[in-house]
Scaffold this motif. Structure first.
Motif, PDB file in Angstrom:
ATOM      1  N   SER A 144       0.851  -1.196   0.000  1.00  0.00           N
ATOM      2  CA  SER A 144       0.000   0.000   0.000  1.00  0.00           C
ATOM      3  C   SER A 144       0.886   1.245   0.000  1.00  0.00           C
ATOM      4  N   GLY A 145       0.217   2.402   0.019  1.00  0.00           N
ATOM      5  CA  GLY A 145       0.942   3.647  -0.265  1.00  0.00           C
ATOM      6  C   GLY A 145       1.631   4.323   0.886  1.00  0.00           C
ATOM      7  N   GLY A 146       2.189   3.556   1.805  1.00  0.00           N
ATOM      8  CA  GLY A 146       3.052   4.145   2.826  1.00  0.00           C
ATOM      9  C   GLY A 146       4.459   4.270   2.270  1.00  0.00           C
ATOM     10  N   GLY A 185       0.340   2.456  -3.623  1.00  0.00           N
ATOM     11  CA  GLY A 185       1.480   1.548  -3.408  1.00  0.00           C
ATOM     12  C   GLY A 185       2.360   1.518  -4.642  1.00  0.00           C
ATOM     13  N   MET A 222      -1.683   4.241   6.745  1.00  0.00           N
ATOM     14  CA  MET A 222      -2.665   4.418   7.827  1.00  0.00           C
ATOM     15  C   MET A 222      -4.079   4.231   7.303  1.00  0.00           C
ATOM     16  N   LYS A 223      -4.283   4.538   6.021  1.00  0.00           N
ATOM     17  CA  LYS A 223      -5.608   4.325   5.433  1.00  0.00           C
ATOM     18  C   LYS A 223      -5.918   2.829   5.338  1.00  0.00           C
ATOM     19  N   ARG A 252       3.630   2.388   8.444  1.00  0.00           N
ATOM     20  CA  ARG A 252       4.635   3.472   8.349  1.00  0.00           C
ATOM     21  C   ARG A 252       3.920   4.811   8.501  1.00  0.00           C
TER      22      ARG A 252
HETATM   23  C1  LIG Z   1       5.458   9.835  -1.417  1.00  0.00           C
HETATM   24  C2  LIG Z   1       4.322   9.478  -0.506  1.00  0.00           C
HETATM   25  C3  LIG Z   1       4.592   8.917   0.715  1.00  0.00           C
HETATM   26  C4  LIG Z   1       3.559   8.565   1.592  1.00  0.00           C
HETATM   27  N1  LIG Z   1       3.869   8.001   2.791  1.00  0.00           N
HETATM   28  C5  LIG Z   1       2.884   7.625   3.624  1.00  0.00           C
HETATM   29  C6  LIG Z   1       3.201   6.981   4.851  1.00  0.00           C
HETATM   30  O1  LIG Z   1       4.356   6.743   5.194  1.00  0.00           O
HETATM   31  N2  LIG Z   1       2.168   6.551   5.615  1.00  0.00           N
HETATM   32  C7  LIG Z   1       0.858   6.750   5.262  1.00  0.00           C
HETATM   33  O2  LIG Z   1      -0.036   6.329   5.998  1.00  0.00           O
HETATM   34  N3  LIG Z   1       0.532   7.374   4.101  1.00  0.00           N
HETATM   35  C8  LIG Z   1       1.509   7.825   3.282  1.00  0.00           C
HETATM   36  N4  LIG Z   1       1.184   8.428   2.099  1.00  0.00           N
HETATM   37  C9  LIG Z   1      -0.237   8.708   1.803  1.00  0.00           C
HETATM   38  C10 LIG Z   1      -0.953   7.480   1.264  1.00  0.00           C
HETATM   39  O3  LIG Z   1      -0.377   7.063   0.047  1.00  0.00           O
HETATM   40  C11 LIG Z   1      -2.447   7.813   1.092  1.00  0.00           C
HETATM   41  O4  LIG Z   1      -3.054   7.995   2.356  1.00  0.00           O
HETATM   42  C12 LIG Z   1      -3.226   6.783   0.306  1.00  0.00           C
HETATM   43  O5  LIG Z   1      -4.597   7.133   0.312  1.00  0.00           O
HETATM   44  C13 LIG Z   1      -3.064   5.390   0.853  1.00  0.00           C
HETATM   45  O6  LIG Z   1      -3.891   4.545   0.095  1.00  0.00           O
HETATM   46  P1  LIG Z   1      -3.671   2.955   0.072  1.00  0.00           P
HETATM   47  O7  LIG Z   1      -3.648   2.526   1.507  1.00  0.00           O
HETATM   48  O8  LIG Z   1      -4.861   2.458  -0.666  1.00  0.00           O
HETATM   49  O9  LIG Z   1      -2.392   2.703  -0.648  1.00  0.00           O
HETATM   50  C14 LIG Z   1       2.214   8.799   1.220  1.00  0.00           C
HETATM   51  C15 LIG Z   1       1.939   9.345  -0.034  1.00  0.00           C
HETATM   52  C16 LIG Z   1       2.978   9.700  -0.872  1.00  0.00           C
HETATM   53  C17 LIG Z   1       2.666  10.322  -2.204  1.00  0.00           C
END
Ligand SMILES: Cc1cc2nc3c(=O)[nH]c(=O)nc-3n(C[C@H](O)[C@H](O)[C@H](O)COP(=O)(O)O)c2cc1C
Length: 185
Positions: free
Chosen positions: A8-10, A38, A87-88, A121
């Protein structure tokens, strides 16, 4: 063995890449699912695109494909890791909100009482993040923040990443020689 790997996108997708490589070397079947963010963060931080990432797994499943085998508890796997876990995604898993294949696979892993490891993260952590982690920890999910120890004197980022990778394999019950283990003084 079969392991589901969710990305995922952490921040910290370097850990996901390292884990996929280690599982490949150990000849363990992997089922990879990547969220949109991600994929974005992996490209941004590691310069690795989705096609290259797909090549690191045995099977790749689209995050919108709820008909994938890992969406069903009847498909037997040995465990699942979400690495890194935003966190999402943590919140979705803690609340059983399965609106993607990744979160559905987590829901399945938990209901089937299989090994579930989340590598969250964020910093600092809010009470919401902490409550979500506590809720999951109480039902047996391993919350594994990738916070490295320094007692074994890592000399590079690779040392740190490999050590964390080995400890995550430990959590899955997979023997490995990646961890620089403390042997006492
Ligand atoms: C470069 C970058 C770094 C990120 N790092 C974090 C992180 O460390 N922890 C976190 O919770 N969200 C982080 N985010 C935000 C998440 O990507 C965002 O909340 C997203 O909606 C998560 O969706 P997903 O859980 O479906 O991947 C980051 C975004 C970007 C662009």
């Amino acid at each position: 063995m079969k392991i589901v790997v969710g990305i995922s996108g952490g921040s910290g997708s370097i850990y996901a890449v390292s884990l996929l490589k280690a599982l490949q070397q150990l000849d363990i079947e992997t089922h990879l699912v990547v969220t949109t963010m991600g994929g974005y963060v992996t490209e941004h931080e590691c310069g690795i695109g989705l096609e290259e990432l797909k090549g690191m797994a045995t099977y790749f499943h689209d995050n919108k494909n709820f008909a994938a085998p890992i969406a069903s508890g009847s498909f037997k796997v040995d465990g699942m890791v979400v690495i890194p876990c935003s966190m999402k995604t943590l919140s979705s898993v803690a609340n059983g909100f399965s609106d993607s294949l990744l979160t559905r696979a987590c829901d399945v892993t938990i209901k089937e009482k299989r090994k579930m490891v989340l590598v969250p993260r964020e910093t600092p952590l809010s009470p919401i993040h902490l409550e979500n982690m506590l809720k999951l920890s109480k039902i047996g999910v391993t919350i594994f923040p990738p916070s490295p120890g320094f007692y074994n004197h890592p000399e590079s980022i690779e040392d740190i990443v490999l050590n964390m990778t080995g400890r995550i394999l430990d959590m899955l019950g997979i023997d490995n020689n990646l961890v620089n283990r403390w042997k006492g003084q």
